[in-house]
Design a protein around this motif. Structure first.
Motif, PDB file in Angstrom:
ATOM      1  N   ARG A  26       0.729  -1.528  -0.351  1.00 31.33           N
ATOM      2  CA  ARG A  26       0.443  -0.049  -0.186  1.00 31.33           C
ATOM      3  C   ARG A  26       0.606   1.206   0.228  1.00 31.33           C
ATOM      4  NH1 ARG A  26      -5.077  -0.400   1.809  1.00 31.33           N
ATOM      5  NH2 ARG A  26      -5.283   1.581   0.491  1.00 31.33           N
ATOM      6  N   TYR A  76      -7.389   4.432  -2.325  1.00 28.65           N
ATOM      7  CA  TYR A  76      -8.016   4.356  -1.690  1.00 28.65           C
ATOM      8  C   TYR A  76      -7.087   3.572   0.245  1.00 28.65           C
ATOM      9  CZ  TYR A  76     -10.696   1.471  -4.783  1.00 28.65           C
ATOM     10  OH  TYR A  76     -11.386   1.019  -6.179  1.00 28.65           O
ATOM     11  N   ASN A 114      -8.174   3.484   3.163  1.00 26.63           N
ATOM     12  CA  ASN A 114      -8.600   2.577   3.532  1.00 26.63           C
ATOM     13  C   ASN A 114      -8.437   0.939   2.781  1.00 26.63           C
ATOM     14  OD1 ASN A 114     -10.915   4.248   4.551  1.00 26.63           O
ATOM     15  ND2 ASN A 114     -11.880   5.035   2.399  1.00 26.63           N
ATOM     16  N   PRO A 115      -9.120   0.366   3.734  1.00 22.50           N
ATOM     17  CA  PRO A 115      -8.941  -1.322   2.759  1.00 22.50           C
ATOM     18  C   PRO A 115      -9.797  -1.083   1.303  1.00 22.50           C
ATOM     19  CG  PRO A 115     -10.933  -1.162   3.670  1.00 22.50           C
ATOM     20  CD  PRO A 115     -10.228   0.014   4.512  1.00 22.50           C
ATOM     21  N   GLY A 139     -12.685  -0.956   0.531  1.00 14.21           N
ATOM     22  CA  GLY A 139     -13.301  -0.132   0.627  1.00 14.21           C
ATOM     23  C   GLY A 139     -13.646   1.415  -0.126  1.00 14.21           C
ATOM     24  N   GLU A 140     -13.805   2.875   0.639  1.00  9.75           N
ATOM     25  CA  GLU A 140     -14.545   3.234  -0.623  1.00  9.75           C
ATOM     26  C   GLU A 140     -13.015   4.005  -1.372  1.00  9.75           C
ATOM     27  OE1 GLU A 140     -16.169   8.323   0.191  1.00  9.75           O
ATOM     28  OE2 GLU A 140     -15.680   6.122   1.928  1.00  9.75           O
ATOM     29  N   LYS A 141     -12.946   4.195  -2.378  1.00 14.07           N
ATOM     30  CA  LYS A 141     -12.172   4.974  -3.015  1.00 14.07           C
ATOM     31  C   LYS A 141     -12.272   6.683  -2.841  1.00 14.07           C
ATOM     32  CE  LYS A 141      -9.907   4.910  -8.066  1.00 14.07           C
ATOM     33  NZ  LYS A 141     -10.606   4.398  -8.972  1.00 14.07           N
ATOM     34  N   LEU A 142     -11.085   7.013  -2.714  1.00 18.11           N
ATOM     35  CA  LEU A 142     -10.431   8.317  -1.728  1.00 18.11           C
ATOM     36  C   LEU A 142     -10.757   9.755  -3.062  1.00 18.11           C
ATOM     37  CD1 LEU A 142      -9.639   7.698   1.579  1.00 18.11           C
ATOM     38  CD2 LEU A 142     -11.678   7.956   0.730  1.00 18.11           C
TER      39      LEU A 142
END
Length: 129
Positions: free
Chosen positions: A84, A90, A93-94, A97-100
């Motif tokens: 990561r 993401y 977030n995992p 999860g929600e894409k940022l």
């Protein structure tokens, strides 16, 4: 389409298609839980995991390695190993999860990573014989 990058009599390792380096380690036998596996096989799974994680850290220099094993959708032992980066789509977030953000990661060539990893995994297997 999944791409198998390593295989032996007990395990196989495949690449997950993603913007980040993401590997999944599977048992060939469909154990539902880690505790269902023979002890020596569990120990070998963690050695494979260590090898993948160490090579990811060395090659990609990520912000963090994520490891996951939910197995709700595919109820068999498998471990996700993900490199990561603070600027991936993401993070923090995992990956589920929600894409940022939209990310455009500039990572080193993955073919070299897979070649290095395959070599190290084979060394691990040979040392076990």
């Amino acid at each position: 389409m999944h791409h198998i990058i390593y295989e032996d009599k007990e395990f196989y390792i495949e690449k997950e298609s993603s913007e980040i380096p993401w590997i999944k380690i599977f048992t060939k036998e469909p154990f539902k839980e880690l505790s269902d596996m023979p002890t020596d096989m569990r120990e070998r799974l963690w050695k494979l995991y260590d090898c993948v994680e160490e090579e990811m850290i060395s090659y990609y220099k990520p912000t963090k390695i994520n490891m996951a094993s939910f197995a709700n959708m595919l109820p068999r032992v498998h471990i996700h190993v993900m490199a990561r980066f603070e600027n991936d789509s993401y993070f923090p977030n995992p990956m589920w999860g929600e894409k940022l953000r939209e990310a455009n990661l500039e990572l080193p060539n993955e073919d070299t990573f897979f070649k290095n990893l395959f070599h190290k995994l084979n060394q691990l297997r040979e040392n076990r014989l």
